[in-house]
Design a protein around this motif. Structure first.
Motif, PDB file in Angstrom:
ATOM      1  N   LYS A 194       0.834  -1.205   0.000  1.00 32.12           N
ATOM      2  CA  LYS A 194       0.000   0.000   0.000  1.00 32.12           C
ATOM      3  C   LYS A 194       0.868   1.255   0.000  1.00 32.12           C
ATOM      4  CE  LYS A 194      -3.798  -2.157   2.572  1.00 32.12           C
ATOM      5  NZ  LYS A 194      -4.554  -2.159   3.867  1.00 32.12           N
TER       6      LYS A 194
ATOM      7  N   PRO B 109       0.085   6.849   3.465  1.00 30.45           N
ATOM      8  CA  PRO B 109       0.088   5.481   2.944  1.00 30.45           C
ATOM      9  C   PRO B 109       1.010   4.543   3.731  1.00 30.45           C
ATOM     10  CG  PRO B 109       0.318   7.076   1.166  1.00 30.45           C
ATOM     11  CD  PRO B 109       0.471   7.832   2.439  1.00 30.45           C
TER      12      PRO B 109
ATOM     13  N   ALA C 133      -0.212   1.182   5.687  1.00 28.33           N
ATOM     14  CA  ALA C 133       0.372  -0.118   5.363  1.00 28.33           C
ATOM     15  C   ALA C 133       0.922  -0.818   6.598  1.00 28.33           C
ATOM     16  CB  ALA C 133       1.482   0.065   4.326  1.00 28.33           C
TER      17      ALA C 133
END
Length: 362
Positions: free
Chosen positions: A29, A178, A182
């Protein structure tokens, strides 16, 4: 009671946490920043391990079930321990299914999955039936193979000049958002938070004073290795190819071509796949049996094959690999913090409160 040495514990932690983790590119991700997400999750994993060690040091000769009863009471603690047993069995089942799916995908494409899974589970069940000491010695024997295989792969990737640092750039292109998504909870839950299973095994350590040092050093070392492997695979494949590849490390190794002679090294990755999944599957299976034994007080041998049959049968409940991956990555990783964070923190707080009450009593 069976006993293991500190070197055996260290190797068990290393091989267990490595498992099949380097074969996949976790944290995608965050794209090229996946290694930063891994590093963040590794730090949180070490903090969780500090909590687990504190719990263990309160009662060095207690296993997970005994710790649950000590902190939550006989009935509630016994129930929590049984829930842990179900979770250990479920996680073991996921590894059995992984063996079946990945073996058919990468090696034995026409062999029925049920045969592959039956064989690997039979080996695991036989190991569990022999107890912790035998399992620890087996992991010791497998460790040099794992070490040499990974070193060989890393060396060949650099000799073939496949890694390109540019594929890791730009760093934090989209900020920390992000990366954080993740890392939490997915990467904390798998693989770093799985260290909680060693609450079952630590009571068997001979050198109790070395528990914290041995565990922390082993986990820190393997965390650094997993971060490095994440960076290495990403620097070979890049984020775009990593996202569409089922086994990124296998894909990276297949790119190795040296002097028109050394190529097709899939067998090494397959060997690492089998060893990693076998060790993780067996460790979780054994933890389920040992915890069930502590909860019920019945003989150890009574649970080995029944738990194995449940694990094998449950591995067929998922209709296909897509569902298997969805359940594991999108559902399970959101639930397991209950076992890795919530229950341990509640035990930590409950223990502090009990000590405070004892100190305040006349």
């Amino acid at each position: 009671m069976q006993r293991i040495g500190k070197s055996q514990l260290s190797i068990m932690i290393i091989v267990f946490l490595i498992g099949s983790t380097p074969l996949f590119e976790l944290g995608l991700k965050a794209r090229q920043d996946a290694w930063i997400a891994m590093a963040m999750a590794a730090v949180v994993g070490l903090l969780l391990t500090v909590i687990y060690i504190k719990l263990q040091k309160r009662a060095p000769e207690a296993g997970l079930a005994e710790l649950c009863r000590m902190h939550f009471g006989k009935w509630l603690g016994g129930t929590v321990a049984l829930v842990y047993t179900v979770w250990f069995s479920y996680e073991s089942m996921r590894n059995v299914r992984d063996v079946g799916e990945l073996t058919r995908m990468a090696l034995l494409t026409v062999t029925p999955k049920w045969i592959i899974m039956l064989l690997i589970l039979f080996v695991a069940a036989y190991t569990v039936s022999k107890g912790l000491e035998v399992f620890a010695r087996i992991v010791q024997l497998l460790f040099p193979i794992v070490l040499v295989s990974y070193l060989f792969i890393i060396l060949l990737l650099f000799i073939a000049k496949l890694p390109e640092i540019d594929r890791l750039l730009p760093i934090m292109e989209n900020g920390m958002g992000p990366i954080t998504k993740a890392a939490f909870p997915d990467l904390v839950s798998f693989p770093f938070g799985q260290t909680v299973v060693f609450l079952v095994y630590w009571k068997h350590l001979k050198e109790k004073r070395e528990l914290g040092k041995t565990t922390f050093k082993s986990q820190a070392g393997v965390s650094a290795f997993l971060i490095f492997m994440n960076m290495l695979v990403m620097s070979v494949l890049g984020p775009a190819l990593s996202e569409v590849t089922s086994l990124p490390l296998l894909q990276a190794v297949q790119l190795i071509r040296l002097a028109n002679f050394l190529e097709r090294l899939d067998v090494i990755v397959t060997l690492l796949l089998f060893i990693g999944l076998y060790v993780k599957m067996t460790a979780l299976y054994l933890a389920a049996v040992l915890t069930l034994k502590e909860v019920t007080g019945a003989a150890y041998r009574h649970f080995v094959w029944p738990v194995g049959l449940v694990v094998y049968a449950a591995s067929f409940l998922e209709p296909n690999n897509t569902y298997h991956l969805w359940l594991g990555l999108d559902v399970t990783l959101k639930i397991v913090p209950l076992f890795q964070i919530v229950f341990p923190l509640l035990m930590l707080v409950a223990g502090v409160r009990k000590r405070y009450k004892r100190a305040a009593s006349p």
